[in-house]
Design an enzyme around this catalytic site. Structure first.
Site, PDB file in Angstrom:
ATOM      1  N   HIS A  18       0.906  -1.261   0.092  1.00  0.00           N
ATOM      2  CA  HIS A  18       0.094   0.097   0.060  1.00  0.00           C
ATOM      3  C   HIS A  18       0.912   1.259  -0.021  1.00  0.00           C
ATOM      4  O   HIS A  18       0.698   2.193  -0.849  1.00  0.00           O
ATOM      5  CB  HIS A  18      -0.828   0.084   1.225  1.00  0.00           C
ATOM      6  CG  HIS A  18      -2.026  -1.012   1.319  1.00  0.00           C
ATOM      7  ND1 HIS A  18      -1.975  -1.895   2.540  1.00  0.00           N
ATOM      8  CD2 HIS A  18      -2.757  -1.467   0.319  1.00  0.00           C
ATOM      9  CE1 HIS A  18      -2.680  -2.786   2.087  1.00  0.00           C
ATOM     10  NE2 HIS A  18      -3.503  -2.447   0.912  1.00  0.00           N
ATOM     11  N   LYS A  42     -15.411  -7.803   5.913  1.00  0.00           N
ATOM     12  CA  LYS A  42     -14.430  -8.601   6.537  1.00  0.00           C
ATOM     13  C   LYS A  42     -14.447  -8.154   7.919  1.00  0.00           C
ATOM     14  O   LYS A  42     -14.970  -7.073   8.347  1.00  0.00           O
ATOM     15  CB  LYS A  42     -13.072  -8.191   5.847  1.00  0.00           C
ATOM     16  CG  LYS A  42     -13.149  -8.140   4.429  1.00  0.00           C
ATOM     17  CD  LYS A  42     -11.850  -7.770   3.929  1.00  0.00           C
ATOM     18  CE  LYS A  42     -11.544  -7.812   2.406  1.00  0.00           C
ATOM     19  NZ  LYS A  42     -10.522  -6.869   1.780  1.00  0.00           N
ATOM     20  N   ARG A  91      -1.992  -5.640  -8.692  1.00  0.00           N
ATOM     21  CA  ARG A  91      -0.930  -6.504  -8.275  1.00  0.00           C
ATOM     22  C   ARG A  91      -0.692  -7.657  -9.472  1.00  0.00           C
ATOM     23  O   ARG A  91       0.434  -7.914  -9.521  1.00  0.00           O
ATOM     24  CB  ARG A  91      -1.435  -7.139  -6.826  1.00  0.00           C
ATOM     25  CG  ARG A  91      -1.212  -6.386  -5.679  1.00  0.00           C
ATOM     26  CD  ARG A  91      -1.861  -6.829  -4.455  1.00  0.00           C
ATOM     27  NE  ARG A  91      -3.303  -7.193  -4.677  1.00  0.00           N
ATOM     28  CZ  ARG A  91      -4.149  -7.863  -3.994  1.00  0.00           C
ATOM     29  NH1 ARG A  91      -3.431  -8.386  -2.797  1.00  0.00           N
ATOM     30  NH2 ARG A  91      -5.286  -8.238  -4.217  1.00  0.00           N
ATOM     31  N   SER A 129      -3.131  -7.903   2.898  1.00  0.00           N
ATOM     32  CA  SER A 129      -3.328  -7.715   4.402  1.00  0.00           C
ATOM     33  C   SER A 129      -3.427  -9.003   5.129  1.00  0.00           C
ATOM     34  O   SER A 129      -2.889  -9.358   6.226  1.00  0.00           O
ATOM     35  CB  SER A 129      -4.386  -6.680   4.810  1.00  0.00           C
ATOM     36  OG  SER A 129      -4.035  -5.506   4.077  1.00  0.00           O
TER      37      SER A 129
HETATM   38  N1  COA Z   1      -0.324  -3.958  -1.526  1.00  0.00           N
HETATM   39  C1  COA Z   1      -0.720  -5.115  -0.734  1.00  0.00           C
HETATM   40  N2  COA Z   1      -1.977  -5.398  -0.639  1.00  0.00           N
HETATM   41  C2  COA Z   1      -2.718  -5.042  -1.292  1.00  0.00           C
HETATM   42  C3  COA Z   1      -2.412  -3.887  -2.316  1.00  0.00           C
HETATM   43  C4  COA Z   1      -1.208  -3.483  -2.640  1.00  0.00           C
HETATM   44  N3  COA Z   1      -0.727  -2.616  -3.451  1.00  0.00           N
HETATM   45  N4  COA Z   1      -3.672  -3.656  -2.951  1.00  0.00           N
HETATM   46  C5  COA Z   1      -4.494  -4.270  -2.507  1.00  0.00           C
HETATM   47  N5  COA Z   1      -4.058  -5.026  -1.507  1.00  0.00           N
HETATM   48  C6  COA Z   1      -4.771  -6.132  -0.845  1.00  0.00           C
HETATM   49  C7  COA Z   1      -5.746  -5.529   0.535  1.00  0.00           C
HETATM   50  O1  COA Z   1      -4.790  -5.255   1.540  1.00  0.00           O
HETATM   51  C8  COA Z   1      -6.807  -6.460   0.501  1.00  0.00           C
HETATM   52  O2  COA Z   1      -6.303  -7.308   1.440  1.00  0.00           O
HETATM   53  P1  COA Z   1      -7.085  -8.215   2.363  1.00  0.00           P
HETATM   54  O3  COA Z   1      -8.333  -8.762   1.528  1.00  0.00           O
HETATM   55  O4  COA Z   1      -6.439  -9.392   2.471  1.00  0.00           O
HETATM   56  O5  COA Z   1      -7.671  -7.626   3.285  1.00  0.00           O
HETATM   57  C9  COA Z   1      -6.780  -7.047  -1.019  1.00  0.00           C
HETATM   58  O6  COA Z   1      -5.849  -6.724  -1.308  1.00  0.00           O
HETATM   59  C10 COA Z   1      -7.887  -6.416  -1.620  1.00  0.00           C
HETATM   60  O7  COA Z   1      -7.807  -4.940  -1.505  1.00  0.00           O
HETATM   61  P2  COA Z   1      -9.013  -3.981  -1.885  1.00  0.00           P
HETATM   62  O8  COA Z   1      -9.618  -4.607  -3.316  1.00  0.00           O
HETATM   63  O9  COA Z   1      -8.391  -2.644  -1.614  1.00  0.00           O
HETATM   64  O10 COA Z   1      -9.971  -4.015  -0.963  1.00  0.00           O
HETATM   65  P3  COA Z   1     -10.383  -3.504  -0.085  1.00  0.00           P
HETATM   66  O11 COA Z   1     -11.435  -4.125   0.960  1.00  0.00           O
HETATM   67  O12 COA Z   1      -9.234  -2.924   0.937  1.00  0.00           O
HETATM   68  O13 COA Z   1     -11.109  -1.957  -0.426  1.00  0.00           O
HETATM   69  C11 COA Z   1     -12.904  -1.016  -1.552  1.00  0.00           C
HETATM   70  C12 COA Z   1     -12.211  -2.383  -1.555  1.00  0.00           C
HETATM   71  C13 COA Z   1     -12.925  -0.194  -0.243  1.00  0.00           C
HETATM   72  C14 COA Z   1     -12.314  -0.260  -2.730  1.00  0.00           C
HETATM   73  C15 COA Z   1     -14.357  -1.114  -2.007  1.00  0.00           C
HETATM   74  O14 COA Z   1     -15.010  -2.238  -1.050  1.00  0.00           O
HETATM   75  C16 COA Z   1     -15.429  -0.029  -1.745  1.00  0.00           C
HETATM   76  O15 COA Z   1     -15.218   0.778  -2.706  1.00  0.00           O
HETATM   77  N6  COA Z   1     -16.292  -0.080  -1.086  1.00  0.00           N
HETATM   78  C17 COA Z   1     -17.205   0.811  -0.709  1.00  0.00           C
HETATM   79  C18 COA Z   1     -18.634   0.747  -1.373  1.00  0.00           C
HETATM   80  C19 COA Z   1     -18.614   0.866  -2.602  1.00  0.00           C
HETATM   81  O16 COA Z   1     -18.514   1.881  -3.237  1.00  0.00           O
HETATM   82  N7  COA Z   1     -18.983  -0.259  -3.336  1.00  0.00           N
HETATM   83  C20 COA Z   1     -18.566  -0.138  -4.833  1.00  0.00           C
HETATM   84  C21 COA Z   1     -19.726  -0.250  -5.569  1.00  0.00           C
HETATM   85  S1  COA Z   1     -19.345  -0.780  -7.236  1.00  0.00           S
END
Ligand code: COA
Length: 170
Positions: A18, A42, A91, A129
């Site tokens: 991140h 989660k 990724r 994560s």
């Molecule tokens: N380096 C390391 N890990 C990374 C990474 C990076 N560059 N990019 C992503 N990851 C990891 C994250 O830590 C996460 O790990 P985990 O699943 O073990 O916790 C995983 O990859 C998924 O990451 P991400 O896709 O960013 O999921 P998230 O839960 O962290 O975030 C949102 C998702 C917040 C962007 C999304 O759920 C959202 O926008 N929610 C709000 C509601 C909404 O608007 N929904 C969309 C309607 S289309």
């Protein structure tokens, strides 16, 4: 006009992967707001306030980076902040389908906001994560994946959770 971008996620916990995206995104925007999602499906290791606090600590040297929590739709948060773009890290090819769906849906919900993808540094392309949480739960070394301050907090929390579990069994 200030070009504001949102970098959203759960950040439970923030990792070097991140931070790599944050550092690079902060160079291509005037202002980068890290949006920490409040209500995720989660079960988190850290509360929203703890995650925000940890992110603030590890990004304190970036002048144009702010950390805030948000609830509800990402596009609504972005609009509220006058952001013109959402930053996401890619990724591996496995991220692509989900990210494409997310960005296209967000575009339908708000035409004024674009999603910009940064490819994650190869060094961190395997990282998530939950992998960090899992390694830490087996007392493995997580120093390659998260800053030392975060590693310490994770170890503390895992110990607290374990102690709580043991006390329930007694
Ligand atoms: N380096 C390391 N890990 C990374 C990474 C990076 N560059 N990019 C992503 N990851 C990891 C994250 O830590 C996460 O790990 P985990 O699943 O073990 O916790 C995983 O990859 C998924 O990451 P991400 O896709 O960013 O999921 P998230 O839960 O962290 O975030 C949102 C998702 C917040 C962007 C999304 O759920 C959202 O926008 N929610 C709000 C509601 C909404 O608007 N929904 C969309 C309607 S289309």
């Amino acid at each position: 006009m200030t070009k504001t971008a949102i970098y959203p996620g759960s950040f439970d916990p923030v990792t070097f992967g991140h931070l790599d995206i944050i550092e690079r995104a902060s160079k291509i925007t005037d202002e980068l707001i890290i949006g920490v999602l409040k209500n995720s499906s989660k079960t988190p290791l850290f509360s929203i306030d703890e995650r925000v606090k940890m992110l603030k600590e590890v990004t304190k040297n970036f002048d144009n980076v702010r950390v805030e929590s948000f609830d509800g739709l990402l596009v609504d948060f972005a609009k509220e902040k006058n952001a013109i773009m959402i930053v996401r890290g890619l990724r591996a090819v496995t991220d692509f389908e989900y990210e494409l769906q997310l960005s296209q849906t967000n575009k339908v919900l708000n035409k004024g906001i674009d999603t910009v993808f940064l490819t994650t540094n190869l060094k961190y392309s395997y990282l998530s994560s939950s992998i960090v949480r899992e390694i830490a739960s087996y007392d493995g070394d997580i120093s390659e994946f998260v800053p030392s301050l975060i590693a310490e907090k994770i170890r503390e929390r895992i110990k607290e959770n374990r102690d709580e579990q043991y006390s329930k069994q007694d």
